[in-house]
Design a protein around this motif. Structure first.
Motif, PDB file in Angstrom:
ATOM      1  N   LEU A 100       0.857  -1.188   0.000  1.00 36.93           N
ATOM      2  CA  LEU A 100       0.000   0.000   0.000  1.00 36.93           C
ATOM      3  C   LEU A 100       0.893   1.238   0.000  1.00 36.93           C
ATOM      4  O   LEU A 100       1.609   1.499   0.967  1.00 36.93           O
ATOM      5  CB  LEU A 100      -0.936  -0.009   1.206  1.00 36.93           C
ATOM      6  N   HIS A 101       0.838   1.976  -1.118  1.00 38.04           N
ATOM      7  CA  HIS A 101       1.697   3.153  -1.312  1.00 38.04           C
ATOM      8  C   HIS A 101       0.930   4.436  -1.013  1.00 38.04           C
ATOM      9  O   HIS A 101      -0.220   4.590  -1.421  1.00 38.04           O
ATOM     10  CB  HIS A 101       2.198   3.160  -2.764  1.00 38.04           C
ATOM     11  N   TRP A 102       1.600   5.360  -0.304  1.00 42.41           N
ATOM     12  CA  TRP A 102       0.978   6.653   0.032  1.00 42.41           C
ATOM     13  C   TRP A 102       1.382   7.641  -1.050  1.00 42.41           C
ATOM     14  O   TRP A 102       2.439   8.277  -0.967  1.00 42.41           O
ATOM     15  CB  TRP A 102       1.449   7.116   1.420  1.00 42.41           C
ATOM     16  N   HIS A 103       0.539   7.763  -2.057  1.00 44.36           N
ATOM     17  CA  HIS A 103       0.855   8.593  -3.231  1.00 44.36           C
ATOM     18  C   HIS A 103       0.738  10.070  -2.881  1.00 44.36           C
ATOM     19  O   HIS A 103      -0.329  10.537  -2.496  1.00 44.36           O
ATOM     20  CB  HIS A 103      -0.102   8.209  -4.376  1.00 44.36           C
ATOM     21  N   GLY A 104       1.850  10.779  -3.032  1.00 46.36           N
ATOM     22  CA  GLY A 104       1.868  12.219  -2.775  1.00 46.36           C
ATOM     23  C   GLY A 104       2.535  12.604  -1.468  1.00 46.36           C
ATOM     24  O   GLY A 104       2.838  13.774  -1.255  1.00 46.36           O
ATOM     25  N   ASN A 138      -4.108  13.621  -1.057  1.00 44.20           N
ATOM     26  CA  ASN A 138      -3.244  12.519  -1.464  1.00 44.20           C
ATOM     27  C   ASN A 138      -4.071  11.254  -1.535  1.00 44.20           C
ATOM     28  O   ASN A 138      -5.269  11.276  -1.256  1.00 44.20           O
ATOM     29  CB  ASN A 138      -2.090  12.397  -0.466  1.00 44.20           C
ATOM     30  N   TRP A 139      -3.436  10.159  -1.905  1.00 44.98           N
ATOM     31  CA  TRP A 139      -4.211   8.928  -1.931  1.00 44.98           C
ATOM     32  C   TRP A 139      -3.309   7.740  -1.687  1.00 44.98           C
ATOM     33  O   TRP A 139      -2.076   7.898  -1.586  1.00 44.98           O
ATOM     34  CB  TRP A 139      -5.030   8.823  -3.206  1.00 44.98           C
ATOM     35  N   PHE A 140      -3.898   6.593  -1.532  1.00 44.64           N
ATOM     36  CA  PHE A 140      -3.098   5.379  -1.329  1.00 44.64           C
ATOM     37  C   PHE A 140      -3.675   4.287  -2.211  1.00 44.64           C
ATOM     38  O   PHE A 140      -4.879   4.239  -2.474  1.00 44.64           O
ATOM     39  CB  PHE A 140      -3.061   4.962   0.141  1.00 44.64           C
ATOM     40  N   HIS A 141      -2.769   3.437  -2.694  1.00 45.72           N
ATOM     41  CA  HIS A 141      -3.207   2.365  -3.593  1.00 45.72           C
ATOM     42  C   HIS A 141      -2.169   1.267  -3.643  1.00 45.72           C
ATOM     43  O   HIS A 141      -1.018   1.470  -3.227  1.00 45.72           O
ATOM     44  CB  HIS A 141      -3.481   2.919  -5.000  1.00 45.72           C
ATOM     45  N   SER A 142      -2.583   0.122  -4.155  1.00 50.72           N
ATOM     46  CA  SER A 142      -1.664  -1.007  -4.307  1.00 50.72           C
ATOM     47  C   SER A 142      -0.514  -0.637  -5.222  1.00 50.72           C
ATOM     48  O   SER A 142      -0.699   0.032  -6.244  1.00 50.72           O
ATOM     49  CB  SER A 142      -2.419  -2.204  -4.890  1.00 50.72           C
ATOM     50  N   HIS A 143       0.676  -1.085  -4.866  1.00 49.31           N
ATOM     51  CA  HIS A 143       1.863  -0.875  -5.715  1.00 49.31           C
ATOM     52  C   HIS A 143       2.627  -2.182  -5.868  1.00 49.31           C
ATOM     53  O   HIS A 143       3.845  -2.184  -6.054  1.00 49.31           O
ATOM     54  CB  HIS A 143       2.756   0.199  -5.100  1.00 49.31           C
ATOM     55  N   THR A 144       1.903  -3.278  -5.801  1.00 49.57           N
ATOM     56  CA  THR A 144       2.516  -4.598  -5.884  1.00 49.57           C
ATOM     57  C   THR A 144       3.140  -4.797  -7.260  1.00 49.57           C
ATOM     58  O   THR A 144       2.474  -4.558  -8.272  1.00 49.57           O
ATOM     59  CB  THR A 144       1.440  -5.677  -5.671  1.00 49.57           C
ATOM     60  N   PHE A 418       3.412  10.933 -15.841  1.00 52.95           N
ATOM     61  CA  PHE A 418       4.649  10.541 -15.153  1.00 52.95           C
ATOM     62  C   PHE A 418       4.573  10.984 -13.693  1.00 52.95           C
ATOM     63  O   PHE A 418       4.188  12.114 -13.383  1.00 52.95           O
ATOM     64  CB  PHE A 418       5.842  11.206 -15.845  1.00 52.95           C
ATOM     65  N   HIS A 419       4.984  10.103 -12.803  1.00 54.69           N
ATOM     66  CA  HIS A 419       4.871  10.344 -11.358  1.00 54.69           C
ATOM     67  C   HIS A 419       6.194  10.054 -10.660  1.00 54.69           C
ATOM     68  O   HIS A 419       6.891   9.123 -11.036  1.00 54.69           O
ATOM     69  CB  HIS A 419       3.765   9.439 -10.792  1.00 54.69           C
ATOM     70  N   ILE A 420       6.515  10.867  -9.660  1.00 55.09           N
ATOM     71  CA  ILE A 420       7.732  10.655  -8.855  1.00 55.09           C
ATOM     72  C   ILE A 420       7.328  10.517  -7.388  1.00 55.09           C
ATOM     73  O   ILE A 420       6.520  11.302  -6.889  1.00 55.09           O
ATOM     74  CB  ILE A 420       8.719  11.838  -8.999  1.00 55.09           C
ATOM     75  N   HIS A 421       7.904   9.545  -6.731  1.00 58.45           N
ATOM     76  CA  HIS A 421       7.601   9.311  -5.309  1.00 58.45           C
ATOM     77  C   HIS A 421       8.397  10.264  -4.399  1.00 58.45           C
ATOM     78  O   HIS A 421       9.445  10.761  -4.777  1.00 58.45           O
ATOM     79  CB  HIS A 421       7.991   7.877  -4.920  1.00 58.45           C
ATOM     80  N   GLY A 422       7.858  10.459  -3.198  1.00 59.09           N
ATOM     81  CA  GLY A 422       8.609  11.095  -2.117  1.00 59.09           C
ATOM     82  C   GLY A 422       8.758  12.607  -2.208  1.00 59.09           C
ATOM     83  O   GLY A 422       9.576  13.180  -1.495  1.00 59.09           O
ATOM     84  N   TYR A 471       9.873   6.049  -9.852  1.00 58.16           N
ATOM     85  CA  TYR A 471       9.311   7.008 -10.804  1.00 58.16           C
ATOM     86  C   TYR A 471       8.728   6.167 -11.919  1.00 58.16           C
ATOM     87  O   TYR A 471       9.291   5.145 -12.293  1.00 58.16           O
ATOM     88  CB  TYR A 471      10.366   7.995 -11.326  1.00 58.16           C
ATOM     89  N   HIS A 472       7.571   6.581 -12.409  1.00 54.78           N
ATOM     90  CA  HIS A 472       6.922   5.693 -13.373  1.00 54.78           C
ATOM     91  C   HIS A 472       5.775   6.366 -14.093  1.00 54.78           C
ATOM     92  O   HIS A 472       5.280   7.419 -13.676  1.00 54.78           O
ATOM     93  CB  HIS A 472       6.402   4.429 -12.663  1.00 54.78           C
ATOM     94  N   CYS A 473       5.340   5.703 -15.155  1.00 56.53           N
ATOM     95  CA  CYS A 473       4.103   6.078 -15.809  1.00 56.53           C
ATOM     96  C   CYS A 473       2.959   5.610 -14.923  1.00 56.53           C
ATOM     97  O   CYS A 473       2.966   4.488 -14.423  1.00 56.53           O
ATOM     98  CB  CYS A 473       4.009   5.411 -17.176  1.00 56.53           C
ATOM     99  N   HIS A 474       1.944   6.484 -14.725  1.00 58.19           N
ATOM    100  CA  HIS A 474       0.827   6.105 -13.846  1.00 58.19           C
ATOM    101  C   HIS A 474      -0.329   5.466 -14.607  1.00 58.19           C
ATOM    102  O   HIS A 474      -1.413   5.277 -14.052  1.00 58.19           O
ATOM    103  CB  HIS A 474       0.355   7.284 -13.005  1.00 58.19           C
ATOM    104  N   ILE A 475      -0.123   5.122 -15.891  1.00 62.57           N
ATOM    105  CA  ILE A 475      -1.012   4.138 -16.506  1.00 62.57           C
ATOM    106  C   ILE A 475      -0.577   2.822 -15.876  1.00 62.57           C
ATOM    107  O   ILE A 475       0.550   2.366 -16.085  1.00 62.57           O
ATOM    108  CB  ILE A 475      -0.872   4.132 -18.039  1.00 62.57           C
TER     109      ILE A 475
END
Ligand code: C2O
Ligand code: CU
Ligand code: CU
Length: 490
Positions: A100-104, A138-144, A418-422, A471-475
């Motif tokens: 479970l990733h805390w996006h943002g 912010n939001w949280f979602h699976s990042h498996t 495109f999204h970057i963590h942290g 860092y990744h594409c959020h599709i």
């Protein structure tokens, strides 16, 4: 919870016809309020977030097999305040590995919830998540790894609202469910019985999974709610796996007050917002001057062969996703705000390092064969960044703690988020041009298509090699397929 009269209006609904649209709506359903897990008043003990399978009726009359967090589908709206540390107990009851990733969130890599913080079935992950950043949605979602797309689609996602002293004191509506609504927008596909479906094909790998039916807070759109006479705040998350959404208002322009990472310097008026998966925007609607107004959502943003579908959504390709109906009750009486936050223009001369990232769609790989072979999950190794697919065992970039950098991203095909963590960053240019005013504040997502997209970013929290940031594409199908990289901060 406020009393609400759920009006059945004629004419507000959009009639959709044609094969494949059996679950499209003709009436107006009540807007569901996502239950709030409110930590503003203080936290006692640990805060459980329990991930488990459930069944949920989206409004099709059928029970869909879903995942939920403390419920049958999606998670709560967690509300917390800057300065708190959130002691989550994330319990994995879905019978498969998850994360479970805390996006943002601006938090260190070891509590970020990325692919390295796997939670085995039956296990509980107990991160203490420090909230240091300003007010933001912010939001949280699976990042498996390899399964984020399907797990998130099934319902492993929730909203995390951060408030701070300034936001709580601000002259803005903030009564949840009365004049302050959290909207989770998603697109779904349903089978002939009305059950939610998700099938990977070669085409789905390529474009990402796009459903034909719009869902608001877990219910078939269009939805409606009554509101008092005053300003109304909508906090909106695009939680689609792959679909860009174009948002507008039925009456008048959209007044945007906040983006991913917090308030804009001042309200931005725009005809429409192009919103990628993963993005958040807050808008204000003035319900003193109109009796009804609707948030219009169109599927035709971001290119793709969606023209025929947009046509089915009605004349302009937009659907009245949420209709607000004014009552005589006096509501939030403040004025449309002028100044919102102190944001100076981003200064690229602060950057000491520039990095370039080329997103890569994977060329000639036989995606259809891989979709079959992987049994409805994505496997990595097909798409990539800078010529390399995501590899959990490889660190791609090392960033020095506290450095300001310019990250430039490009792609040879399609529009990608495109999204970057942290971190939160500022967009210097998007697709080779200045970003729209509503995207000039704090962001953690940037659109990438033709031309370079450049962001100015500072990394203030550590992420070691065994708990790197992504860092990744959020599709999400692209992410699972390898369009992701890892970096340390130290
Ligand atoms: Cu919203 Cu790396 O994710
Ligand atoms: Cu993230
Ligand atoms: Cu992509």
């Amino acid at each position: 919870m406020n009393r609400r009269a759920f009006l059945q209006t004629s004419g507000a609904g959009v009639v959709m016809a044609g094969a494949g649209f059996a679950w499209a709506q003709t009436g107006l359903r009540p807007l569901p309020l996502i239950p709030m897990l409110d930590l503003l008043g203080g936290i006692e003990g640990r805060v459980p977030l329990t991930l488990k399978p459930g069944t949920h009726d989206f409004g099709t009359g059928a029970a869909s097999e879903t995942f939920g967090i403390n419920g049958a589908y999606l998670g709560p709206v967690v509300r917390a305040k800057q300065g708190q540390t959130l002691p989550f107990d994330v319990e994995n009851g879905i019978g498969d590995v998850t994360t479970l990733h805390w996006h943002g969130l601006h938090i260190p890599g070891d509590v970020d919830g990325g692919p390295h913080q796997e939670i085995a079935p039956g296990e509980t992950w107990s991160p203490d998540v420090p909230i240091v950043q300003r007010a933001s949605m912010n939001w949280f979602h699976s990042h498996t790894h390899g399964k984020a797309a399907q797990q998130t689609y099934n319902g492993l996602a929730g909203v995390l609202l951060i408030e701070d002293d300034a936001s709580l004191a601000a002259d803005l509506p903030q009564t949840y469910g009365v004049d302050d609504f959290t909207l989770v927008l998603q697109d779904k596909m349903f089978d002939g019985n009305g059950a939610m479906s998700y099938v990977l094909t070669g085409e789905v790998f390529e474009d990402g999974f796009e459903g034909d039916t719009l869902i608001v807070n877990g219910t078939l759109a269009p939805v409606g709610t009554t509101v008092p006479t005053g300003l109304v705040r909508l906090r909106i998350l695009n939680a689609c796996n792959a679909r860009f959404l174009t948002l507008s208002m039925d009456t008048g322009p959209v007044t945007v007050i906040a983006s991913d990472g917090g308030f804009l310097s001042s309200a931005a008026e725009t005809e429409s917002i192009l919103m990628s998966p993963g993005e958040r925007y807050e808008v204000l609607v003035d319900m003193r001057t109109v009796e009804t107004n609707s948030l219009m959502v169109s599927f035709d943003g971001g290119g793709g062969p969606l023209g025929f579908l947009a046509g089915l959504f009605g004349g302009g390709g937009a659907m009245a996703a949420l209709t607000l109906m004014r009552t005589a009750d006096p509501g939030f009486s403040g004025a449309m705000p002028d100044a919102l936050a102190n944001l100076s223009a981003p200064d690229p001369t602060e950057a000491t390092v520039t990095r370039s990232f080329q997103l890569d769609m994977g060329g000639d790989a036989d995606l259809a064969a891989l979709a079959l072979a992987w049994g409805n999950f994505c496997g990595d190794g097909v798409m990539g960044i800078n010529g390399q697919p995501m590899n959990m065992a490889r660190i791609d970039e090392d960033v020095r703690l506290g450095d300001t950098e310019i990250w430039r991203i490009s792609v040879d095909d399609m529009l990608h988020p495109f999204h970057i963590h942290g971190c939160s960053f500022r967009i210097l240019s998007q697709q080779g041009a200045a970003p729209p005013a509503y995207a000039q504040g704090w962001k953690d997502m940037v659109h990438v298509e033709e031309g370079w997209s450049e962001v100015l970013v500072r990394f203030d929290y550590p992420a070691p090699a065994d708990a790197p940031y992504m860092y990744h594409c959020h599709i999400l199908e692209h992410e699972d397929c390898g369009m992701m990289g890892q970096f340390t901060v130290g």
